[in-house]
Design an enzyme around this catalytic site. Structure first.
Site, mmCIF file in Angstrom:
data_model
loop_
_atom_site.group_PDB
_atom_site.id
_atom_site.type_symbol
_atom_site.label_atom_id
_atom_site.label_comp_id
_atom_site.label_asym_id
_atom_site.label_seq_id
_atom_site.Cartn_x
_atom_site.Cartn_y
_atom_site.Cartn_z
ATOM 1 N N LYS A 80 0.868 -1.281 -0.103
ATOM 2 C CA LYS A 80 0.245 0.014 0.030
ATOM 3 C C LYS A 80 0.811 1.203 -0.085
ATOM 4 C CE LYS A 80 -0.357 -0.191 5.158
ATOM 5 N NZ LYS A 80 -1.064 -0.790 6.103
ATOM 6 N N TYR B 144 17.083 29.149 9.613
ATOM 7 C CA TYR B 144 15.820 29.744 9.891
ATOM 8 C C TYR B 144 15.941 30.083 11.250
ATOM 9 C CZ TYR B 144 13.743 29.834 5.245
ATOM 10 O OH TYR B 144 13.423 30.218 3.899
HETATM 11 C C1 LIG Z 1 -0.444 -2.133 7.021
HETATM 12 C C2 LIG Z 1 -1.135 -3.218 7.101
HETATM 13 C C3 LIG Z 1 -0.335 -4.461 7.218
HETATM 14 C C4 LIG Z 1 1.018 -4.446 6.919
HETATM 15 O O1 LIG Z 1 1.630 -4.211 8.101
HETATM 16 P P1 LIG Z 1 3.370 -4.030 8.519
HETATM 17 O O2 LIG Z 1 3.424 -3.557 9.971
HETATM 18 O O3 LIG Z 1 3.704 -3.221 7.761
HETATM 19 O O4 LIG Z 1 3.738 -5.388 8.479
HETATM 20 C C5 LIG Z 1 -0.861 -5.585 7.154
HETATM 21 N N1 LIG Z 1 -2.353 -5.549 7.422
HETATM 22 C C6 LIG Z 1 -3.255 -4.704 7.545
HETATM 23 C C7 LIG Z 1 -4.487 -4.732 7.733
HETATM 24 C C8 LIG Z 1 -2.471 -3.349 7.437
HETATM 25 O O5 LIG Z 1 -3.340 -2.265 7.430
#
Ligand SMILES: *Cc1c(COP(=O)(O)O)cnc(C)c1O
Length: 349
Positions: free
Chosen positions: A35, A244
């Protein structure tokens, strides 16, 4: 070096996937969570590398991410949508063979009415209270829904990365209570849950951050390397300030370099006056505030002024840098380098 390059090692990602896959029994599948553009590292490149390593199931957040991934991977691999079947996504889900993980009664109704017979999974809320069907609702609809043969029943751990957190056992028990006896494929664990042992593995695990070299996968192979080029050199007298707000004041004659990289490149502003950059194995402090496109570093103690300094690499991984910024590797990666040239390394294993 005219601009900074974010180096991404696709072999390391494949290696991490295989290593995580080996932590569960041979009958347990391991998906790839890609994702948010594979945590900022490029969903197309990472997806293809994982498919070559043997991954057959992928998770993305949005249908649009799924559509883009389907074009890259072609037909075959399962592409699951973690936000489920949202209003307006029906055609995309149908046309690109996406598998939404339905997370509410509303989504379930929408899916079964608009795309009868189209594959789906169901997210169950075992205590995280973010997404998923609550136990009472599940009890009411499970008999009807199970007849439609969900491809997966899944839930997500709130504290999977904390070994002895009582929420883990509580969620595990709730997941059993909701899914035992269904005979359907099940998934509970992301990266953290994989390390909680076989009771947490069920039929499919869903690692994300571990693929990219982040904790809680402590033995992960590092994936990203980032050096920032020097664009200006300054010799400062004691009392002169940098950046800054004049927040850094020279206490000694100082050699400072200005580097290409700022918060618009994903370097959190909270790194101001905190982080280190590296010349080989020598640490150099970031001085003054991170600005939009630039940072400044004290190189007084180096024998010579380098062409670039390393922000991420062997001396400093994503978790160390995230700690300087008061955040986690996930957030750092997701915002890092949308603006950098990305260079992918992939050699035959
Ligand atoms: C993001 C996510 C994962 C992966 O999680 P990690 O901690 O990055 O391994 C798996 N399942 C769901 C539902 C998620 O939202």
């Amino acid at each position: 070096m005219a601009s900074a390059t974010l180096n991404i090692d696709l072999n390391a990602i494949a290696q991490n996937w295989r290593a995580l896959d080996r932590l569960s029994a041979p009958g347990v599948q391991t998906a790839g969570v890609i994702k948010a553009d594979a945590y900022g590292l490029g969903a197309a490149e990472v997806g293809l590398a994982l498919a070559r390593a043997g991954a057959r199931r992928f998770f993305v957040a949005h249908s649009a991410e799924g559509m883009a991934l389907r074009k890259v991977l072609g037909p075959g691999p399962q592409i699951a949508i973690l936000t489920g079947h949202l209003a307006g996504a029906t055609e995309m889900i149908r046309d690109h063979d996406l598998t939404p993980m339905l997370s509410s009664l509303e989504q379930i109704t929408r899916h079964l009415e608009s795309l009868p017979g189209h594959p789906f999974g169901v997210q169950l809320d075992t205590g995280m209270n973010r997404l998923g069907v609550k136990p009472a609702d599940w009890q009411a609809i499970a008999p009807i829904l199970l007849a439609a043969e969900p491809a997966l029943l899944m839930s997500h751990l709130a504290c999977g990365d904390v070994p002895d957190h009582p929420a883990n056992e509580a969620q595990l028990a709730a997941f059993h209570a909701m899914t035992d006896g269904t005979g359907l494929p099940r998934s509970l664990s992301a990266t953290g849950g994989i390390f909680r042992g076989p009771r947490y593995h069920f039929d499919l695990t869903r690692p994300g951050i571990g693929l990219y070299g982040g904790l809680p996968f402590a033995d992960a192979t590092p994936v990203v390397q980032l050096s920032l080029p020097v664009v200006q050199i300054r010799h400062l007298d004691p009392g002169e300030t940098v950046g800054y707000g004049c927040t850094w004041v020279a206490k000694r004659p100082t050699t400072a370099v200005t580097l290409l990289g700022g918060y618009a490149d994903g370097l959190p502003r909270s790194l101001s006056n905190r982080a280190q950059l590296w010349a080989g194995n020598r640490a150099c402090p970031l001085i003054g505030r991170v600005s939009m496109d630039l940072i400044t570093v004290d190189v007084t103690d180096l024998p010579e002024i380098p062409d670039s300094l390393e922000l991420l690499g062997p001396a400093q991984g994503i978790d160390s840098l995230a700690e300087f910024a008061g955040t986690i590797s996930y957030e750092l990666l997701a915002t890092l380098g949308q603006r950098y040239d990305r260079q992918y390394q992939e050699h035959s294993a």
